[in-house]
Design a protein around this motif. Structure first.
Motif, PDB file in Angstrom:
ATOM      1  N   TYR A  16      -4.164 -11.300  -6.415  1.00 48.05           N
ATOM      2  CA  TYR A  16      -5.447 -10.593  -6.320  1.00 48.05           C
ATOM      3  C   TYR A  16      -5.367  -9.464  -5.294  1.00 48.05           C
ATOM      4  CZ  TYR A  16      -8.200 -14.093  -8.911  1.00 48.05           C
ATOM      5  OH  TYR A  16      -8.731 -14.901  -9.878  1.00 48.05           O
ATOM      6  N   HIS A  17      -6.218  -8.462  -5.478  1.00 48.13           N
ATOM      7  CA  HIS A  17      -6.418  -7.423  -4.457  1.00 48.13           C
ATOM      8  C   HIS A  17      -7.878  -7.487  -3.984  1.00 48.13           C
ATOM      9  CE1 HIS A  17      -2.532  -6.070  -6.080  1.00 48.13           C
ATOM     10  NE2 HIS A  17      -2.348  -5.594  -4.853  1.00 48.13           N
ATOM     11  N   TYR A  18      -8.711  -6.530  -4.453  1.00 47.92           N
ATOM     12  CA  TYR A  18     -10.084  -6.482  -3.936  1.00 47.92           C
ATOM     13  C   TYR A  18     -10.964  -7.588  -4.525  1.00 47.92           C
ATOM     14  CZ  TYR A  18      -8.875  -1.872  -2.116  1.00 47.92           C
ATOM     15  OH  TYR A  18      -8.293  -0.842  -1.436  1.00 47.92           O
ATOM     16  N   PHE A  79      -2.665 -13.200  -2.556  1.00 54.15           N
ATOM     17  CA  PHE A  79      -3.486 -12.013  -2.294  1.00 54.15           C
ATOM     18  C   PHE A  79      -2.617 -11.003  -1.564  1.00 54.15           C
ATOM     19  CE2 PHE A  79      -6.132 -15.597  -2.843  1.00 54.15           C
ATOM     20  CZ  PHE A  79      -7.316 -15.142  -3.412  1.00 54.15           C
ATOM     21  N   ASP A  80      -2.580  -9.762  -2.042  1.00 53.02           N
ATOM     22  CA  ASP A  80      -1.720  -8.750  -1.423  1.00 53.02           C
ATOM     23  C   ASP A  80      -2.520  -7.739  -0.615  1.00 53.02           C
ATOM     24  OD1 ASP A  80       0.453  -9.922  -2.621  1.00 53.02           O
ATOM     25  OD2 ASP A  80       1.118  -8.139  -3.686  1.00 53.02           O
ATOM     26  N   ASP A  81      -1.889  -7.185   0.377  1.00 54.89           N
ATOM     27  CA  ASP A  81      -2.337  -5.996   1.126  1.00 54.89           C
ATOM     28  C   ASP A  81      -3.187  -6.265   2.368  1.00 54.89           C
ATOM     29  OD1 ASP A  81      -0.973  -4.632  -0.799  1.00 54.89           O
ATOM     30  OD2 ASP A  81      -2.712  -3.675  -1.712  1.00 54.89           O
ATOM     31  N   GLY A  82      -3.468  -7.536   2.693  1.00 53.98           N
ATOM     32  CA  GLY A  82      -4.230  -7.802   3.922  1.00 53.98           C
ATOM     33  C   GLY A  82      -5.582  -7.111   3.932  1.00 53.98           C
ATOM     34  N   THR A 223       4.806 -11.879   4.275  1.00 52.81           N
ATOM     35  CA  THR A 223       4.962 -10.449   4.566  1.00 52.81           C
ATOM     36  C   THR A 223       4.865  -9.628   3.280  1.00 52.81           C
ATOM     37  OG1 THR A 223       7.354 -10.399   4.293  1.00 52.81           O
ATOM     38  CG2 THR A 223       6.515 -10.995   6.474  1.00 52.81           C
ATOM     39  N   HIS A 224       4.542  -8.358   3.462  1.00 47.22           N
ATOM     40  CA  HIS A 224       4.394  -7.424   2.341  1.00 47.22           C
ATOM     41  C   HIS A 224       4.970  -6.085   2.829  1.00 47.22           C
ATOM     42  CE1 HIS A 224       2.620  -6.366  -1.485  1.00 47.22           C
ATOM     43  NE2 HIS A 224       1.746  -5.530  -0.990  1.00 47.22           N
ATOM     44  N   THR A 225       6.133  -6.185   3.470  1.00 48.34           N
ATOM     45  CA  THR A 225       6.792  -5.119   4.242  1.00 48.34           C
ATOM     46  C   THR A 225       5.923  -4.704   5.442  1.00 48.34           C
ATOM     47  OG1 THR A 225       5.966  -3.096   3.139  1.00 48.34           O
ATOM     48  CG2 THR A 225       7.925  -4.171   2.180  1.00 48.34           C
ATOM     49  N   SER A 227       5.109  -1.189   6.140  1.00 50.86           N
ATOM     50  CA  SER A 227       4.200  -0.065   5.832  1.00 50.86           C
ATOM     51  C   SER A 227       3.943   0.109   4.344  1.00 50.86           C
ATOM     52  CB  SER A 227       4.746   1.226   6.433  1.00 50.86           C
ATOM     53  OG  SER A 227       6.071   1.433   6.026  1.00 50.86           O
ATOM     54  N   HIS A 228       4.156  -0.971   3.562  1.00 51.69           N
ATOM     55  CA  HIS A 228       3.849  -0.956   2.134  1.00 51.69           C
ATOM     56  C   HIS A 228       4.641   0.094   1.379  1.00 51.69           C
ATOM     57  CE1 HIS A 228       1.677  -1.404  -1.619  1.00 51.69           C
ATOM     58  NE2 HIS A 228       1.071  -2.463  -1.111  1.00 51.69           N
ATOM     59  N   ILE A 229       5.962  -0.054   1.394  1.00 48.64           N
ATOM     60  CA  ILE A 229       6.811   0.886   0.644  1.00 48.64           C
ATOM     61  C   ILE A 229       7.454   0.176  -0.551  1.00 48.64           C
ATOM     62  CG2 ILE A 229       7.376   2.336   2.632  1.00 48.64           C
ATOM     63  CD1 ILE A 229      10.028   0.758   2.760  1.00 48.64           C
ATOM     64  N   TYR A 265       6.756  -8.219  -2.848  1.00 49.33           N
ATOM     65  CA  TYR A 265       7.192  -6.821  -2.888  1.00 49.33           C
ATOM     66  C   TYR A 265       6.001  -5.904  -3.140  1.00 49.33           C
ATOM     67  CZ  TYR A 265      12.079  -8.257  -3.273  1.00 49.33           C
ATOM     68  OH  TYR A 265      13.327  -8.777  -3.032  1.00 49.33           O
ATOM     69  N   PRO A 266       5.775  -4.891  -2.277  1.00 48.56           N
ATOM     70  CA  PRO A 266       4.734  -3.904  -2.574  1.00 48.56           C
ATOM     71  C   PRO A 266       4.984  -3.278  -3.952  1.00 48.56           C
ATOM     72  CG  PRO A 266       5.455  -3.641  -0.330  1.00 48.56           C
ATOM     73  CD  PRO A 266       6.372  -4.644  -0.957  1.00 48.56           C
ATOM     74  N   PHE A 267       3.945  -3.089  -4.699  1.00 50.99           N
ATOM     75  CA  PHE A 267       3.940  -2.552  -6.066  1.00 50.99           C
ATOM     76  C   PHE A 267       4.545  -3.547  -7.062  1.00 50.99           C
ATOM     77  CE2 PHE A 267       4.467   1.086  -3.080  1.00 50.99           C
ATOM     78  CZ  PHE A 267       3.159   1.516  -3.122  1.00 50.99           C
ATOM     79  N   GLY A 268       5.650  -4.198  -6.681  1.00 52.29           N
ATOM     80  CA  GLY A 268       6.113  -5.389  -7.397  1.00 52.29           C
ATOM     81  C   GLY A 268       6.753  -5.243  -8.764  1.00 52.29           C
TER      82      GLY A 268
HETATM   83 ZN   LIG Z   1       0.491  -4.176  -2.100  1.00 52.38          ZN
END
Ligand SMILES: [Zn+2]
Length: 331
Positions: A16-18, A79-82, A223-225, A227-229, A265-268
């Motif tokens: 999930y995100h938002y 849930f990604d992105d904090g 973790t999700h890196t 700086s989200h790269i 992984y960001p974007f994944g």
């Molecule tokens: Zn993300």
């Protein structure tokens, strides 16, 4: 739609995100996400049809004896992105006794700066696409000699709104190098969003105190890196890999006095990830790594290439159920 009888043992994972509550919807109506009410309906559907598992069950399933009964399909929520929204989501889940993994880009806590995609979402949602493009133009002009070449890509005319947004996202993900992407997006953030909202970080992301509380609720942090790269497409040197993959784990473990075995992984997408072999060469400090490949995670799935489905803002619980069944039965 039903689960076919010869389904192998395994679990689905969702990313999930938002998750928008009333006040988030009121102040930033253009940020799309799952409403809190719909999220509650999702949870009801999960409880009816799936066996909700904890992050440690997922580790045990990959490495040890944990397994599912015949025709029982597991489900792990992530849930990604904090995002700041995740604090409410964490509370709702705790109320239902569900334990999830929250993947956090450590820049939001360590540097107190937002992750790249969140800058794009909030700036466009609040100020509109034309205004975002003006800020982008002046920042590109300042930082790149051949900026005009880039600006032509983004000519925004009535009717191509979504297309331009996709181009902007692609541009920052894959076309600019990660240092320049970060520099330009932080400039846009400072001049556009932070100037108007001094409490921007609280609007966008989780705070340290909220993360501590979420851990107390029984949730796990991964973790999700930093700086989200896009790790897979960035061709990072050892120093940068250390910064983006290894240090974030140490940071979370020291800051919150926890053990953190999870990364996403960001974007994944495949292009954004390392293969399990590549990851093991870089580090063996994680137990599970998640992509957004839409697969059922089985005993035979590499614990470093676990799949997830990202629910969209239009996924009602009925639609989501159908998509989950398709993932289980294979396409
Ligand atoms: Zn993300």
């Amino acid at each position: 739609m039903t689960i076919s009888t010869n389904t192998p043992n395994g679990y689905l994972s969702l990313c999930y995100h938002y998750i928008r509550d009333n006040s988030a919807e009121q102040y930033f109506p253009r940020i799309l996400g799952t409403s809190v009410d719909e999220f509650e309906k999702h949870i009801e559907m999960f409880s009816n049809y799936f066996k909700l598992i904890t992050p440690s069950d997922a580790i045990s399933f990959s490495y040890d004896s944990y397994n599912f009964k015949t025709n029982e399909i597991g489900l792990l929520l992530t849930f990604d992105d904090g995002l700041s929204d995740h604090y409410i989501a964490a509370k709702i889940l705790a109320k239902h006794g569900i334990k999830a993994i929250f993947f956090i880009p450590t820049c939001i806590l360590k540097d107190e700066l937002p992750a790249n995609p969140i800058i794009i979402h909030y700036c466009i949602a609040k100020f509109g696409l034309s205004s975002f493009l003006n800020f982008l133009k002046s920042s590109l002009k300042k930082n790149l000699n051949d900026f005009n070449k880039y600006m032509k890509k983004f000519s925004y005319i009535k009717g191509n709104y979504d297309e331009v947004i996709q181009k902007i996202k692609y541009f920052f993900k894959y076309e600019l190098n990660e240092k320049l992407s970060r520099l330009i997006l932080l400039e846009i953030y400072e001049n556009m969003f932070h100037k108007e909202f001094p409490n921007a970080m609280e609007i966008m992301h989780l705070t340290k105190n909220q993360v501590s509380e979420m851990i107390e609720m029984g949730h796990s942090i991964g973790t999700h890196t930093h700086s989200h790269i896009s790790i897979g497409s960035s061709n990072l040197g050892d120093n940068e890999l250390n910064l983006e993959i290894i240090q974030p784990k140490n940071y979370l473990e020291t800051t919150f006095k926890i053990k953190s075995d999870f990364m996403s992984y960001p974007f994944g997408k495949i292009v954004d990830c390392l293969s399990s072999k590549e990851l093991i060469v870089k580090t063996n400090s994680y137990k599970l790594a998640f992509t957004v490949e839409e697969i059922l995670n089985k005993k035979s799935t590499s614990p470093y290439e676990l799949g997830r489905y990202m629910p969209t803002s239009s996924d009602t619980s009925e639609l989501l159920y159908k998509k989950m069944i398709t993932m289980i039965n294979g396409k």
